[in-house]
Design a protein around this motif. Structure first.
Motif, PDB file in Angstrom:
ATOM      1  N   VAL A  72      67.406  30.406  62.595  1.00 11.12           N
ATOM      2  CA  VAL A  72      66.879  30.048  61.277  1.00 11.12           C
ATOM      3  C   VAL A  72      65.402  30.413  61.268  1.00 11.12           C
ATOM      4  O   VAL A  72      64.626  29.898  62.064  1.00 11.12           O
ATOM      5  CB  VAL A  72      67.059  28.541  60.982  1.00 11.12           C
TER       6      VAL A  72
ATOM      7  N   SER B 173      61.784  30.780  59.095  1.00  3.53           N
ATOM      8  CA  SER B 173      61.099  30.138  57.976  1.00  3.53           C
ATOM      9  C   SER B 173      61.061  31.061  56.765  1.00  3.53           C
ATOM     10  O   SER B 173      60.681  32.219  56.880  1.00  3.53           O
ATOM     11  CB  SER B 173      59.676  29.751  58.361  1.00  3.53           C
TER      12      SER B 173
ATOM     13  N   GLN C 225      65.576  18.098  61.430  1.00  6.82           N
ATOM     14  CA  GLN C 225      64.970  18.581  60.189  1.00  6.82           C
ATOM     15  C   GLN C 225      63.558  19.102  60.440  1.00  6.82           C
ATOM     16  O   GLN C 225      62.798  18.507  61.201  1.00  6.82           O
ATOM     17  CB  GLN C 225      64.924  17.435  59.183  1.00  6.82           C
TER      18      GLN C 225
ATOM     19  N   ILE D 182      64.292  21.826  55.737  1.00  6.40           N
ATOM     20  CA  ILE D 182      65.500  22.506  56.216  1.00  6.40           C
ATOM     21  C   ILE D 182      66.163  21.557  57.207  1.00  6.40           C
ATOM     22  O   ILE D 182      65.573  21.196  58.227  1.00  6.40           O
ATOM     23  CB  ILE D 182      65.162  23.865  56.846  1.00  6.40           C
TER      24      ILE D 182
ATOM     25  N   GLN E 265      70.852  27.099  63.363  1.00  2.16           N
ATOM     26  CA  GLN E 265      71.769  26.484  62.410  1.00  2.16           C
ATOM     27  C   GLN E 265      72.733  25.545  63.133  1.00  2.16           C
ATOM     28  O   GLN E 265      73.209  25.857  64.212  1.00  2.16           O
ATOM     29  CB  GLN E 265      72.553  27.580  61.693  1.00  2.16           C
TER      30      GLN E 265
ATOM     31  N   LEU F  94      73.050  24.689  56.482  1.00  3.03           N
ATOM     32  CA  LEU F  94      71.681  24.223  56.296  1.00  3.03           C
ATOM     33  C   LEU F  94      71.605  23.533  54.950  1.00  3.03           C
ATOM     34  O   LEU F  94      72.227  23.975  53.984  1.00  3.03           O
ATOM     35  CB  LEU F  94      70.704  25.406  56.304  1.00  3.03           C
TER      36      LEU F  94
ATOM     37  N   ILE G 142      68.836  22.838  52.249  1.00  2.68           N
ATOM     38  CA  ILE G 142      67.468  23.267  51.942  1.00  2.68           C
ATOM     39  C   ILE G 142      66.990  22.526  50.699  1.00  2.68           C
ATOM     40  O   ILE G 142      67.604  22.620  49.635  1.00  2.68           O
ATOM     41  CB  ILE G 142      67.401  24.782  51.711  1.00  2.68           C
TER      42      ILE G 142
END
Length: 163
Positions: A49, A51, A69, A82, A105, A132, A134
């Protein structure tokens, strides 16, 4: 503040966001107006993952039902959260740039099945529920809808609707 105009509906399906290619899940026309967005990166559990934005990490820890998180604060006061990460690769106070690895993830925290029931530990251990969550918090308070989050993160299906 940025908003999404037009009457199109955000739907489940393959797309590419600024954090990678994958599939928007758990959305129909009505829930597209709820805050937050469920997204499954291609690659499944353990996928890197990155940014979607540059900012400062204000939290990088387990947060109960949100699971592992990362919260990133932008210069304009907005926060990108996230959640449900399997691994955390950044620390609170760290300055990060768009594209930097922030975690992997996963399916930590409270993970629901497609019908809304909680998954069992065995189902989670098998990788089911990997996604995820978001969320983007507005600088003035409140949260962007799923549709706005998708547009802000570059969902190619929504580009023409950005105001």
């Amino acid at each position: 503040s940025t908003s999404v105009k037009g009457s199109n509906k955000l739907t489940n399906g393959k797309t590419s966001l600024s954090l990678g290619g994958g599939t928007v899940t758990g959305i129909d026309g009505s829930s597209a107006w709820k805050w937050g967005l469920d997204f499954v990166l291609d690659g499944g559990k353990g996928a890197q993952v990155k940014s979607p934005i540059s900012g400062t990490v204000i939290a990088s820890a387990n947060n109960g039902g949100w699971g592992n998180q990362v919260k990133i604060k932008l210069d304009d006061g907005r926060e990108v959260w996230i959640s449900h990460l399997d691994a955390l690769n950044v620390k609170q106070g760290q300055k990060i740039t768009a594209g930097m690895l922030i975690g992997k993830q996963g399916n930590t925290g409270t993970v629901l099945s497609g019908t809304g029931g909680k998954l069992t530990k065995a189902q989670i251990a098998s990788g089911r529920g990997t996604h995820l969550d978001i969320t983007i918090k507005k600088s003035e308070g409140g949260y962007y809808t799923a549709r706005e989050v998708a547009a802000l993160l570059g969902d190619q299906r929504l580009k023409q609707y950005l105001a």
